[in-house]
Scaffold this motif. Structure first.
Motif, mmCIF file in Angstrom:
data_model
loop_
_atom_site.group_PDB
_atom_site.id
_atom_site.type_symbol
_atom_site.label_atom_id
_atom_site.label_comp_id
_atom_site.label_asym_id
_atom_site.label_seq_id
_atom_site.Cartn_x
_atom_site.Cartn_y
_atom_site.Cartn_z
ATOM 1 N N MET A 1 0.830 -1.188 0.000
ATOM 2 C CA MET A 1 0.000 0.000 0.000
ATOM 3 C C MET A 1 0.869 1.245 0.000
ATOM 4 O O MET A 1 1.273 1.727 1.033
ATOM 5 N N GLY A 2 1.113 1.803 -1.148
ATOM 6 C CA GLY A 2 1.964 2.963 -1.271
ATOM 7 C C GLY A 2 1.205 4.275 -1.159
ATOM 8 O O GLY A 2 1.695 5.299 -1.569
ATOM 9 N N ASP A 3 -0.013 4.211 -0.661
ATOM 10 C CA ASP A 3 -0.810 5.426 -0.537
ATOM 11 C C ASP A 3 -0.203 6.362 0.497
ATOM 12 O O ASP A 3 0.309 5.935 1.513
ATOM 13 N N SER A 4 -0.287 7.638 0.219
ATOM 14 C CA SER A 4 0.179 8.618 1.195
ATOM 15 C C SER A 4 -1.028 9.356 1.767
ATOM 16 O O SER A 4 -1.997 9.608 1.082
ATOM 17 N N PHE A 5 -0.943 9.667 3.027
ATOM 18 C CA PHE A 5 -2.027 10.360 3.704
ATOM 19 C C PHE A 5 -1.544 11.713 4.191
ATOM 20 O O PHE A 5 -0.427 11.844 4.673
ATOM 21 N N MET A 6 -2.389 12.706 4.048
ATOM 22 C CA MET A 6 -2.098 14.055 4.502
ATOM 23 C C MET A 6 -3.337 14.574 5.215
ATOM 24 O O MET A 6 -4.432 14.100 4.976
ATOM 25 N N PRO A 7 -3.179 15.567 6.066
ATOM 26 C CA PRO A 7 -4.372 16.097 6.740
ATOM 27 C C PRO A 7 -5.170 17.037 5.840
ATOM 28 O O PRO A 7 -4.614 17.779 5.044
ATOM 29 N N LEU A 8 -6.467 16.940 5.951
ATOM 30 C CA LEU A 8 -7.369 17.903 5.344
ATOM 31 C C LEU A 8 -7.747 18.842 6.476
ATOM 32 O O LEU A 8 -8.352 18.430 7.456
ATOM 33 N N ARG A 9 -7.342 20.093 6.369
ATOM 34 C CA ARG A 9 -7.541 21.048 7.457
ATOM 35 C C ARG A 9 -8.844 21.822 7.254
ATOM 36 O O ARG A 9 -9.184 22.175 6.123
ATOM 37 N N TYR A 10 -9.509 22.091 8.350
ATOM 38 C CA TYR A 10 -10.707 22.927 8.352
ATOM 39 C C TYR A 10 -10.372 24.199 9.112
ATOM 40 O O TYR A 10 -9.896 24.133 10.240
ATOM 41 N N LYS A 11 -10.606 25.357 8.470
ATOM 42 C CA LYS A 11 -10.219 26.639 9.047
ATOM 43 C C LYS A 11 -11.357 27.624 8.828
ATOM 44 O O LYS A 11 -11.981 27.653 7.758
ATOM 45 N N CYS A 12 -11.636 28.443 9.855
ATOM 46 C CA CYS A 12 -12.658 29.480 9.720
ATOM 47 C C CYS A 12 -12.171 30.523 8.722
ATOM 48 O O CYS A 12 -11.069 31.056 8.859
ATOM 49 N N ARG A 13 -12.974 30.803 7.740
ATOM 50 C CA ARG A 13 -12.565 31.764 6.708
ATOM 51 C C ARG A 13 -12.593 33.203 7.197
ATOM 52 O O ARG A 13 -12.068 34.092 6.542
ATOM 53 N N HIS A 14 -13.211 33.443 8.360
ATOM 54 C CA HIS A 14 -13.291 34.799 8.883
ATOM 55 C C HIS A 14 -12.184 35.086 9.904
ATOM 56 O O HIS A 14 -11.429 36.025 9.755
ATOM 57 N N CYS A 15 -12.102 34.267 10.953
ATOM 58 C CA CYS A 15 -11.110 34.532 12.012
ATOM 59 C C CYS A 15 -9.846 33.685 11.848
ATOM 60 O O CYS A 15 -8.892 33.840 12.592
#
Length: 80
Positions: free
Chosen positions: A1-15
């Motif tokens: 399994m050569g898949d790579s994993f990265m984080p998907l970040r959730y960020k408030c677009r205002h603050c």
């Protein structure tokens, strides 16, 4: 399994508070992001130079402020 994993970040677009992260399979998710990255979606999903993805959403505090002051919707950035 050569898949790579990265984080998907959730960020408030205002603050710009980071709300959380979830891991994702980069190969599969990148295909989906490229397929759906049209129109307004470009404003919500941002890919940086390293290929990390950030979803711009809204936190509870900013959502409450927008409910109290609906004219803020007309401003691109209302927090300094």
């Amino acid at each position: 399994m050569g898949d790579s994993f990265m984080p998907l970040r959730y960020k408030c677009r205002h603050c710009e508070t980071e709300l959380g992260q979830i891991p994702f399979d980069t190969a599969e998710t990148m295909k989906k992001l490229q397929l759906t990255e049209v129109g307004e979606v470009d404003d919500y999903i941002v890919l940086d130079a390293k290929g990390d993805a950030t979803v711009n959403c809204i936190c509870e505090q900013c959502e409450d402020s927008l409910r109290q002051f609906p004219h803020y919707y007309s401003l691109k950035k209302w927090l300094q």
